[in-house]
Design a protein around this motif. Structure first.
Motif, mmCIF file in Angstrom:
data_model
loop_
_atom_site.group_PDB
_atom_site.id
_atom_site.type_symbol
_atom_site.label_atom_id
_atom_site.label_comp_id
_atom_site.label_asym_id
_atom_site.label_seq_id
_atom_site.Cartn_x
_atom_site.Cartn_y
_atom_site.Cartn_z
ATOM 1 N N GLN A 128 12.786 9.766 7.202
ATOM 2 C CA GLN A 128 12.799 10.819 6.188
ATOM 3 C C GLN A 128 13.787 11.913 6.555
ATOM 4 O OE1 GLN A 128 11.063 10.834 3.194
ATOM 5 N NE2 GLN A 128 12.448 12.552 2.821
ATOM 6 N N ALA A 129 13.867 12.233 7.839
ATOM 7 C CA ALA A 129 14.816 13.252 8.284
ATOM 8 C C ALA A 129 16.254 12.808 8.031
ATOM 9 C CB ALA A 129 14.603 13.543 9.770
ATOM 10 N N LEU A 130 16.566 11.547 8.348
ATOM 11 C CA LEU A 130 17.922 11.043 8.111
ATOM 12 C C LEU A 130 18.257 11.045 6.624
ATOM 13 C CD1 LEU A 130 18.256 8.034 10.601
ATOM 14 C CD2 LEU A 130 18.915 10.424 10.917
ATOM 15 N N GLU A 131 17.282 10.706 5.803
ATOM 16 C CA GLU A 131 17.525 10.705 4.352
ATOM 17 C C GLU A 131 17.806 12.114 3.847
ATOM 18 O OE1 GLU A 131 15.159 9.519 0.221
ATOM 19 O OE2 GLU A 131 14.544 8.657 2.148
ATOM 20 N N SER A 190 0.832 -1.199 0.000
ATOM 21 C CA SER A 190 0.000 0.000 0.000
ATOM 22 C C SER A 190 0.861 1.240 0.000
ATOM 23 C CB SER A 190 -0.910 -0.007 1.240
ATOM 24 O OG SER A 190 -1.609 1.217 1.339
ATOM 25 N N SER A 191 0.366 2.298 -0.659
ATOM 26 C CA SER A 191 1.114 3.550 -0.709
ATOM 27 C C SER A 191 1.135 4.245 0.640
ATOM 28 C CB SER A 191 0.502 4.473 -1.768
ATOM 29 O OG SER A 191 -0.865 4.724 -1.457
ATOM 30 N N ASP A 192 0.214 3.829 1.571
ATOM 31 C CA ASP A 192 0.167 4.434 2.895
ATOM 32 C C ASP A 192 1.071 3.723 3.891
ATOM 33 O OD1 ASP A 192 -1.696 6.213 1.922
ATOM 34 O OD2 ASP A 192 -3.411 4.956 2.495
ATOM 35 N N ALA A 193 1.828 2.735 3.439
ATOM 36 C CA ALA A 193 2.712 2.000 4.339
ATOM 37 C C ALA A 193 3.789 2.938 4.873
ATOM 38 C CB ALA A 193 3.358 0.830 3.607
ATOM 39 N N PRO A 194 4.122 2.837 6.161
ATOM 40 C CA PRO A 194 5.130 3.735 6.731
ATOM 41 C C PRO A 194 6.502 3.480 6.123
ATOM 42 C CG PRO A 194 4.572 1.994 8.295
ATOM 43 C CD PRO A 194 3.592 1.883 7.160
ATOM 44 N N LYS A 195 7.275 4.540 6.041
ATOM 45 C CA LYS A 195 8.623 4.438 5.487
ATOM 46 C C LYS A 195 9.516 3.717 6.489
ATOM 47 C CE LYS A 195 12.387 7.336 3.735
ATOM 48 N NZ LYS A 195 12.329 6.812 2.348
ATOM 49 N N PRO A 196 10.176 2.627 6.089
ATOM 50 C CA PRO A 196 11.049 1.919 7.031
ATOM 51 C C PRO A 196 12.274 2.766 7.377
ATOM 52 C CG PRO A 196 11.281 1.003 4.834
ATOM 53 C CD PRO A 196 10.155 1.985 4.760
#
Length: 237
Positions: A121-124, A2-8
């Motif tokens: 997302q912050a680390l990326e 799903s597109s709503d899956a949390p970013k690992p």
């Protein structure tokens, strides 16, 4: 998926320790991500405290503990070789134990994050902005409530490759540098150098003038001959 899956969250321990070297640096890097909504306030505070913690020294403390351990367990009957061997083994064991404890501290920190997806997302973003890429090493991966420790980063970022100049590029560069000095310039410079006469103060003035005139005529003839030869070469080519 799903597109709503949390970013690992892929948390490279070596990169994190190198990037967030102290509390001021951690706060400066994470403050924009906190303001952008990627990092919660609690995660921001927890990261600022954790990265300035004593876990950075666990490996060194474990290695230094080999000194008192050696003095405690050493026997008078031990030879110097046995003492040194015991000390080396104790140092390695202590350093490994400290390193394991440091990894455990990082795991505890990652598991305590309220928003691991936002922190990922912050680390990326920080990794892209700094240009410091994650080295190969232990990496904590968290997706939701599930987590694991991998021996290497499962999703390494491709480093930008810089292609060295080809052989043709080097040849063109050399030709560009040397093209400004043509053979005509070399002929003119050579002619100007040969036109300077040698002066003898003891000679007769009239003889000197005749000699200088003859020299000029001879040099002019040589110069004209060189120019004609150069024109013929260019015409043939």
């Amino acid at each position: 998926m799903s597109s709503d899956a949390p970013k690992p969250l892929s948390y490279n321990i070596a990169w994190a320790q190198r990037t967030f070297s102290d509390r001021p640096t951690t706060e400066a890097l994470l403050a924009p991500e906190r303001d952008a909504g990627n990092v919660s306030f609690n995660d921001y505070q927890a990261a600022a405290r954790f990265f300035a913690g004593s876990h950075r020294l666990y490996r060194f403390i474990g290695g230094f503990l080999a000194i008192p351990v050696t003095f405690v367990f050493r026997r008078p009957s031990w030879s110097p070789l046995r003492t040194c061997s015991f000390f080396a083994a104790s140092t390695l064991c202590g350093s490994f134990t400290g390193h394991t404890m440091a990894i455990s501290a990082h795991v505890t920190f990652v598991r305590s994050l309220e928003d691991p997806s936002g922190f990922a997302q912050a680390l990326e973003n920080i990794r892209k902005d700094s240009g410091v890429y994650a080295p190969s090493g232990p990496t904590i991966v968290r997706s939701g409530s599930q987590w694991s420790v991998n021996a290497a980063d499962p999703s390494p970022i491709e480093r930008p490759s810089i292609n060295p100049p080809s052989k043709w590029d080097q040849i063109r560069a050399v030709n560009a540098r040397t093209s400004t000095n043509s053979s005509w310039d070399a002929l003119r410079q050579r002619h100007e150098r040969t036109r300077v006469p040698s002066v003898n103060s003891d000679s007769d003035p009239d003889a000197f003038e005749r000699s200088r005139t003859e020299d000029r005529v001879a040099e002019q003839a040589k110069f004209n001959e060189m120019l004609e030869r150069e024109r013929n070469i260019k015409h043939d080519s």
